[in-house]
Design an enzyme around this catalytic site. Structure first.
Site, mmCIF file in Angstrom:
data_model
loop_
_atom_site.group_PDB
_atom_site.id
_atom_site.type_symbol
_atom_site.label_atom_id
_atom_site.label_comp_id
_atom_site.label_asym_id
_atom_site.label_seq_id
_atom_site.Cartn_x
_atom_site.Cartn_y
_atom_site.Cartn_z
ATOM 1 N N ASN A 62 0.826 -1.205 0.000
ATOM 2 C CA ASN A 62 0.000 0.000 0.000
ATOM 3 C C ASN A 62 0.859 1.254 0.000
ATOM 4 O O ASN A 62 1.909 1.311 0.645
ATOM 5 C CB ASN A 62 -1.027 -0.006 1.142
ATOM 6 C CG ASN A 62 -0.478 -0.347 2.500
ATOM 7 O OD1 ASN A 62 0.489 -1.086 2.628
ATOM 8 N ND2 ASN A 62 -1.092 0.184 3.529
ATOM 9 N N GLU A 64 0.352 5.169 0.664
ATOM 10 C CA GLU A 64 -0.574 6.169 1.197
ATOM 11 C C GLU A 64 -0.175 7.574 0.749
ATOM 12 O O GLU A 64 0.864 7.772 0.117
ATOM 13 C CB GLU A 64 -0.634 6.029 2.727
ATOM 14 C CG GLU A 64 -1.192 4.664 3.122
ATOM 15 C CD GLU A 64 -1.421 4.485 4.611
ATOM 16 O OE1 GLU A 64 -0.948 5.319 5.425
ATOM 17 O OE2 GLU A 64 -2.094 3.490 4.963
ATOM 18 N N CYS A 73 -4.276 0.712 -2.355
ATOM 19 C CA CYS A 73 -4.069 -0.564 -1.665
ATOM 20 C C CYS A 73 -2.991 -1.399 -2.363
ATOM 21 O O CYS A 73 -2.779 -1.278 -3.580
ATOM 22 C CB CYS A 73 -5.350 -1.385 -1.670
ATOM 23 S SG CYS A 73 -6.691 -0.736 -0.685
ATOM 24 N N GLU A 75 -3.009 -4.560 -3.172
ATOM 25 C CA GLU A 75 -3.496 -5.474 -4.212
ATOM 26 C C GLU A 75 -3.598 -4.768 -5.553
ATOM 27 O O GLU A 75 -3.284 -5.322 -6.594
ATOM 28 C CB GLU A 75 -4.870 -6.036 -3.822
ATOM 29 C CG GLU A 75 -4.875 -6.891 -2.568
ATOM 30 C CD GLU A 75 -5.077 -6.098 -1.283
ATOM 31 O OE1 GLU A 75 -4.708 -4.896 -1.233
ATOM 32 O OE2 GLU A 75 -5.605 -6.683 -0.323
ATOM 33 N N CYS A 112 -9.960 -5.678 0.307
ATOM 34 C CA CYS A 112 -11.143 -4.818 0.384
ATOM 35 C C CYS A 112 -11.991 -4.961 -0.886
ATOM 36 O O CYS A 112 -11.542 -5.512 -1.900
ATOM 37 C CB CYS A 112 -10.729 -3.353 0.593
ATOM 38 S SG CYS A 112 -10.168 -2.516 -0.901
ATOM 39 N N CYS A 115 -10.537 -3.637 -4.165
ATOM 40 C CA CYS A 115 -9.463 -4.493 -4.698
ATOM 41 C C CYS A 115 -10.037 -5.773 -5.304
ATOM 42 O O CYS A 115 -9.547 -6.245 -6.330
ATOM 43 C CB CYS A 115 -8.451 -4.816 -3.604
ATOM 44 S SG CYS A 115 -7.411 -3.392 -3.219
#
Ligand code: THU
Length: 161
Positions: A62, A64, A73, A75, A112, A115
């Site tokens: 990830n 940010e 993210c 993924e 999530c 993703c």
């Protein structure tokens, strides 16, 4: 009225050492990727390792951003990197792991919803399932036979006509 029951079968392993050897190796790579995540705000690091059909392994973690929604993210970082660098090459297996600097994560952490949707785009196109293994920092590991298993009723290009 008709009822339609959706079933997903997940396999749960007690620890990473129970996984097939190739999945253990991929999970190790996901753990290394996880530690390089850029997660100064959430302190929640996620690592993804994608095994491609051509033998390549693509990593993601990830990333940010101070403008929070601009981050991405692990993924999606990984699957977009695979799409960018190895277009049309199938993703055979995915290993995912998370570690929080705030609390010990022992619960397997599934990708999530956004993703799952992003992964599904490629799974639908390649016409073969992506095998997923996901875990926390330690503890049980969950195996899902496909992205579709985690995202029933997937929205794909077939709906666009
Ligand atoms: N995160 C992922 O990388 N993958 C997921 O599937 C869930 C959440 C990241 C996004 C953010 O950087 C941090 O974890 C906390 O939500």
């Amino acid at each position: 009225m008709k009822k339609h029951i959706i079933e997903t079968v997940l396999e749960v392993y007690d620890s990473v050492s129970e996984l097939p050897k190739n999945a253990q190796i991929l999970m190790k790579k996901a753990q290394l990727a996880r530690e390089q995540a850029y997660a100064p705000y959430s302190k929640f690091k996620v690592g993804a390792a994608l095994q491609l059909a051509n033998g390549e392994v693509v990593l993601g973690n990830n990333q940010e951003n101070a403008a929070y929604p601009s981050g991405l993210c692990a993924e999606r970082v990984a699957v977009f990197a695979a799409g960018a660098n190895f277009p049309g090459v199938a993703v055979e297996m995915i290993a995912l792991t998370v570690r929080s600097e705030k609390h010990k994560v022992t619960t397997p952490t599934a990708p999530c919803g956004a993703c799952r949707q992003s992964l599904a785009e490629y799974e639908v196109n390649q016409k073969t399932p992506m095998l997923l293994y996901f875990m926390g920092e330690s503890g049980k590991v969950v195996k899902a036979a496909s992205v579709k298993a985690l995202l029933p009723l997937v929205f794909d290009s077939s709906f666009l006509g």
